[in-house]
Motif scaffolding. Structure first.
Motif, PDB file in Angstrom:
ATOM      1  N   GLY A 233      42.306  66.747  65.979  1.00 55.41           N
ATOM      2  CA  GLY A 233      43.320  67.518  66.697  1.00 55.41           C
ATOM      3  C   GLY A 233      42.832  68.185  67.976  1.00 55.41           C
ATOM      4  N   GLY A 234      41.542  68.093  68.239  1.00 55.38           N
ATOM      5  CA  GLY A 234      41.008  68.815  69.397  1.00 55.38           C
ATOM      6  C   GLY A 234      41.151  68.082  70.721  1.00 55.38           C
ATOM      7  N   LEU A 235      41.217  66.758  70.657  1.00 55.91           N
ATOM      8  CA  LEU A 235      41.201  65.955  71.877  1.00 55.91           C
ATOM      9  C   LEU A 235      42.359  66.309  72.815  1.00 55.91           C
ATOM     10  CD1 LEU A 235      39.911  63.433  73.271  1.00 55.91           C
ATOM     11  CD2 LEU A 235      41.649  62.092  72.119  1.00 55.91           C
ATOM     12  N   ASN A 236      42.041  66.630  74.045  1.00 56.71           N
ATOM     13  CA  ASN A 236      43.046  66.963  75.071  1.00 56.71           C
ATOM     14  C   ASN A 236      43.929  68.148  74.671  1.00 56.71           C
ATOM     15  OD1 ASN A 236      42.313  64.775  76.722  1.00 56.71           O
ATOM     16  ND2 ASN A 236      43.747  63.404  75.709  1.00 56.71           N
ATOM     17  N   HIS A 237      43.580  68.826  73.586  1.00 56.76           N
ATOM     18  CA  HIS A 237      44.448  69.914  73.132  1.00 56.76           C
ATOM     19  C   HIS A 237      44.092  71.212  73.849  1.00 56.76           C
ATOM     20  CE1 HIS A 237      47.168  72.112  70.619  1.00 56.76           C
ATOM     21  NE2 HIS A 237      46.204  72.946  70.279  1.00 56.76           N
ATOM     22  N   GLU A 238      45.017  71.692  74.667  1.00 57.04           N
ATOM     23  CA  GLU A 238      44.793  72.883  75.487  1.00 57.04           C
ATOM     24  C   GLU A 238      43.502  72.799  76.300  1.00 57.04           C
ATOM     25  OE1 GLU A 238      45.556  76.445  73.111  1.00 57.04           O
ATOM     26  OE2 GLU A 238      47.634  76.132  73.746  1.00 57.04           O
ATOM     27  N   CYS A 239      43.203  71.619  76.724  1.00 57.81           N
ATOM     28  CA  CYS A 239      42.046  71.413  77.600  1.00 57.81           C
ATOM     29  C   CYS A 239      42.210  70.047  78.266  1.00 57.81           C
ATOM     30  CB  CYS A 239      40.736  71.482  76.804  1.00 57.81           C
ATOM     31  SG  CYS A 239      40.610  70.272  75.490  1.00 57.81           S
ATOM     32  N   GLY A 240      41.277  69.722  79.138  1.00 56.52           N
ATOM     33  CA  GLY A 240      41.328  68.409  79.777  1.00 56.52           C
ATOM     34  C   GLY A 240      42.121  68.405  81.075  1.00 56.52           C
ATOM     35  N   ALA A 241      41.883  67.357  81.874  1.00 61.23           N
ATOM     36  CA  ALA A 241      42.439  67.280  83.226  1.00 61.23           C
ATOM     37  C   ALA A 241      43.970  67.299  83.247  1.00 61.23           C
ATOM     38  CB  ALA A 241      41.939  66.018  83.920  1.00 61.23           C
ATOM     39  N   ASP A 242      44.588  66.643  82.272  1.00 57.63           N
ATOM     40  CA  ASP A 242      46.047  66.578  82.284  1.00 57.63           C
ATOM     41  C   ASP A 242      46.659  67.944  81.947  1.00 57.63           C
ATOM     42  OD1 ASP A 242      48.359  64.850  82.648  1.00 57.63           O
ATOM     43  OD2 ASP A 242      48.776  65.231  80.533  1.00 57.63           O
ATOM     44  N   TYR A 243      46.042  68.623  80.986  1.00 60.20           N
ATOM     45  CA  TYR A 243      46.505  69.972  80.631  1.00 60.20           C
ATOM     46  C   TYR A 243      46.451  70.884  81.858  1.00 60.20           C
ATOM     47  CZ  TYR A 243      46.599  74.642  78.658  1.00 60.20           C
ATOM     48  OH  TYR A 243      46.926  75.949  78.406  1.00 60.20           O
ATOM     49  N   VAL A 244      45.328  70.846  82.544  1.00 62.48           N
ATOM     50  CA  VAL A 244      45.140  71.745  83.693  1.00 62.48           C
ATOM     51  C   VAL A 244      46.130  71.411  84.810  1.00 62.48           C
ATOM     52  CG1 VAL A 244      43.514  72.432  85.499  1.00 62.48           C
ATOM     53  CG2 VAL A 244      42.724  72.167  83.153  1.00 62.48           C
ATOM     54  N   LYS A 245      46.274  70.113  85.079  1.00 58.91           N
ATOM     55  CA  LYS A 245      47.159  69.707  86.176  1.00 58.91           C
ATOM     56  C   LYS A 245      48.612  70.026  85.850  1.00 58.91           C
ATOM     57  CE  LYS A 245      48.597  67.481  89.881  1.00 58.91           C
ATOM     58  NZ  LYS A 245      48.585  68.187  91.161  1.00 58.91           N
ATOM     59  N   THR A 246      49.029  69.715  84.627  1.00 57.02           N
ATOM     60  CA  THR A 246      50.441  69.876  84.293  1.00 57.02           C
ATOM     61  C   THR A 246      50.817  71.330  84.068  1.00 57.02           C
ATOM     62  OG1 THR A 246      50.155  67.787  83.158  1.00 57.02           O
ATOM     63  CG2 THR A 246      52.265  68.823  82.905  1.00 57.02           C
ATOM     64  N   SER A 247      49.953  72.069  83.365  1.00 55.97           N
ATOM     65  CA  SER A 247      50.328  73.461  83.093  1.00 55.97           C
ATOM     66  C   SER A 247      49.896  74.382  84.229  1.00 55.97           C
ATOM     67  CB  SER A 247      49.723  73.920  81.766  1.00 55.97           C
ATOM     68  OG  SER A 247      48.323  73.938  81.878  1.00 55.97           O
ATOM     69  N   GLN A 248      49.105  73.856  85.151  1.00 61.83           N
ATOM     70  CA  GLN A 248      48.630  74.625  86.302  1.00 61.83           C
ATOM     71  C   GLN A 248      47.926  75.909  85.863  1.00 61.83           C
ATOM     72  OE1 GLN A 248      51.485  74.724  89.540  1.00 61.83           O
ATOM     73  NE2 GLN A 248      52.288  72.730  89.035  1.00 61.83           N
ATOM     74  N   ARG A 249      47.114  75.785  84.809  1.00 63.80           N
ATOM     75  CA  ARG A 249      46.264  76.901  84.405  1.00 63.80           C
ATOM     76  C   ARG A 249      44.966  76.373  83.796  1.00 63.80           C
ATOM     77  NH1 ARG A 249      50.327  77.316  79.882  1.00 63.80           N
ATOM     78  NH2 ARG A 249      51.754  78.548  81.124  1.00 63.80           N
ATOM     79  N   PRO A 250      43.948  77.247  83.682  1.00 65.05           N
ATOM     80  CA  PRO A 250      42.677  76.782  83.115  1.00 65.05           C
ATOM     81  C   PRO A 250      42.816  76.626  81.605  1.00 65.05           C
ATOM     82  CG  PRO A 250      42.532  79.122  83.635  1.00 65.05           C
ATOM     83  CD  PRO A 250      43.880  78.658  84.107  1.00 65.05           C
ATOM     84  N   PRO A 251      41.969  75.819  80.961  1.00 64.49           N
ATOM     85  CA  PRO A 251      41.995  75.753  79.509  1.00 64.49           C
ATOM     86  C   PRO A 251      41.748  77.159  78.957  1.00 64.49           C
ATOM     87  CG  PRO A 251      40.488  74.126  80.418  1.00 64.49           C
ATOM     88  CD  PRO A 251      40.912  74.996  81.556  1.00 64.49           C
TER      89      PRO A 251
END
Ligand code: 16G
Length: 504
Positions: A233-251
């Motif tokens: 469940g950790g992969l790309n979850h609240e982290c990663g390049a897509d999270y940062v770009k889409t949510s426009q915030r740091p992990p």
């Protein structure tokens, strides 16, 4: 020799589910990992055949769903020079994947005959997967595909890429060695580089970054975060390049870790996207996305070409997509030729090859420069070609490239950011009954169907200062994406939601 009985026997172990339709899209086959077994088996066969067709050259296979949720998975083929699979074969792949179980062997037979594949040729396939839990059994299905043809395969295990023959060393260590040596040469004589924080998205990039760190040592110290590739469940979850770009915030895991002005970056699940960012003096989060990377790298290359006295003979250009921030397009177009293509690395890569040196980055952080042989006249350009993986783009080699340019220009993250100011923008995804009803033109910047929708979008856009918006069907998820930008944050958000409302 066509081993139809073996193929049938193996195929019966990997039957195609009746009600699923597969399609080889932008990034290969991609859907829920639980319905991909038959696809992987058939892709095993296809990869071996592709290699035979190319006289036994190595075909790469990557089993990954990149930035998508952990329960998704996917598979894509990579041609011998590290390029995306030839378009005609994407069609063959879709056809084979959808053939009902009882017809599969005969469909395959016809395909081999029509494509004139010489079955006596050798086949070489290198394959790798990311850290997704479904990966292990999918690899087995894939291997059964190879076995059914008696083909040879080499398991590159959990890795960031399938093949990199063209880059020099076929081995992983050779790859890091070559990259880090080039990096050392490029930054030699420059001031010491402060540590770089890397968010590894709890994915395969963690292994790669740990390895690379050993080769780079103090030349470029890493502070690695989100390196847990084991906990489900950790992969790309609240982290990663897509999270940062889409949510426009740091992990969230980096909040409190990042010091003001410190450079940080996020990879994605298969480490081919890169997003830089930092916290400024006022504690604001600022993103240095694919557009900012393209700007930084392209201006550096333009400088090198000019210093080498090659400006007249070497044409440097940038390739973007509709997602490029309007401010970046304006900044770049004032300085060098800029082209726009549909989303997906293969389109950008192709357009980049029309320049002598083409720099392409999608706003989401996918990309690489592609440089030609004649630029080897120049020492730095030569080292650059050693550093960058010119065929597929690799987030870690892109990251080293950014670090080189920052070192050469003596730029802080804030100085880099100030090259231009992004227009506020918003990307939303909309679930629709049938995303294939959305057809686009003009490099995805305009909708052709559903009828009348484009006019409505334009009517809305015109009401916003510096407004721009487009709608396109995703190639990797069952959604339609809506992008909007405008002069003010609130206006960009509003425009995105209103266009989203039109689509829904
Ligand atoms: C894939 C593409 C990437 C593109 C993205 C768009 C490659 C290697 N990757 O990740 O270039 O930006 O899909 O996804 O081609 P979307 O169609 O779901 O928006």
């Amino acid at each position: 020799p066509f081993p139809s009985e073996e193929i049938q026997a193996y195929s019966d172990l990997h039957p195609k589910p009746r009600n699923v339709v597969y399609s080889y899209g932008t990034a290969g086959f991609r859907t829920l990992g639980s319905v991909l077994d038959s696809v992987l088996f058939r892709v095993g066969i296809l990869a071996a055949l592709r290699s035979k067709k190319l006289d036994g050259k190595t075909i790469g296979v990557m089993i990954t769903a990149s930035h998508n949720p952990e329960e998704d998975n996917g598979v894509k083929l990579v041609d011998p020079r590290g390029e995306m699979l030839e378009a005609a074969w994407e069609h063959h792949a879709t056809l084979l994947a959808n053939s009902p179980n009882e017809e599969f062997v005969s469909t395959l037979y016809d395909f081999i005959r029509d494509t004139r594949i010489d079955m006596s040729k050798p086949s070489r396939v290198v394959y790798a997967r990311d850290t997704r839990p479904s990966g292990e059994s999918l690899v087995k299905a894939f291997e059964d595909g190879l076995k059914s043809l008696g083909a040879e395969g080499r398991d590159a295990a959990i890795n960031t890429k399938g093949t990199k023959e063209e880059y020099g060393e076929d081995s992983e260590d050779g790859y890091y060695q070559k990259m880090s040596e080039a990096f050392r040469k490029l930054v030699s004589g420059r001031p010491r580089i402060p540590p770089l924080v890397i968010d590894c998205a709890n994915g395969v990039g963690a292994h790669a970054a740990q390895k690379l760190a050993q080769y780079l040592g103090e030349t470029l110290p890493f502070v690695l975060h989100n390196t847990d590739t084991v906990t489900p469940g950790g992969l790309n979850h609240e982290c990663g390049a897509d999270y940062v770009k889409t949510s426009q915030r740091p992990p969230p895991s980096l909040i409190g870790v990042l010091q003001k002005g410190q450079r940080a970056c996020s990879l994605d699940g298969d480490a081919d996207r890169l997003m830089y960012y930092f916290i400024d003096e006022r504690n604001y989060f600022l993103m240095l996305d694919g557009d900012k990377i393209a700007t930084l790298v392209a201006s550096f290359i333009v400088d090198l070409v000019r210093l080498a006295g090659l400006s007249d003979s070497v044409r440097v250009g940038v390739v973007q997509t509709a997602y490029a921030n309007g401010a970046s397009t304006k900044y770049l177009s004032d300085r060098l030729p800029v082209k726009c293509t549909p989303t997906g690395v293969k389109h950008l890569h192709h357009a980049a090859e029309q320049f002598n040196i083409g720099v392409y980055f999608e706003a989401n952080g996918h990309g690489t420069p592609s440089t030609p042989a004649q630029s080897t006249a120049l020492k730095h350009l030569r080292n650059l070609t050693e550093l960058v993986n010119q065929t597929v783009g690799d987030a870690l080699s892109d990251m080293l490239l950014v670090e080189v340019v920052l070192a050469h220009k003596a730029y802080s993250a804030a100085e880099w950011n100030s090259l231009y100011t992004d227009l506020p923008n918003r990307l939303v995804k909309v679930h629709v009954p049938n995303r294939h009803a959305f057809k686009t033109e003009d490099a995805e910047r305009r909708l052709v169907t559903p009828q009348g929708l484009q006019a409505k979008i334009e009517e809305l856009v015109n009401r916003y200062e510096s407004g721009r918006s487009f709608v396109r069907p995703s190639g990797t998820e069952d959604v339609v994406r809506v992008y909007a930008e405008a002069g003010l944050r609130s206006q960009a958000d509003e425009l995105a939601y209103r266009v989203g409302g039109l689509v829904f």
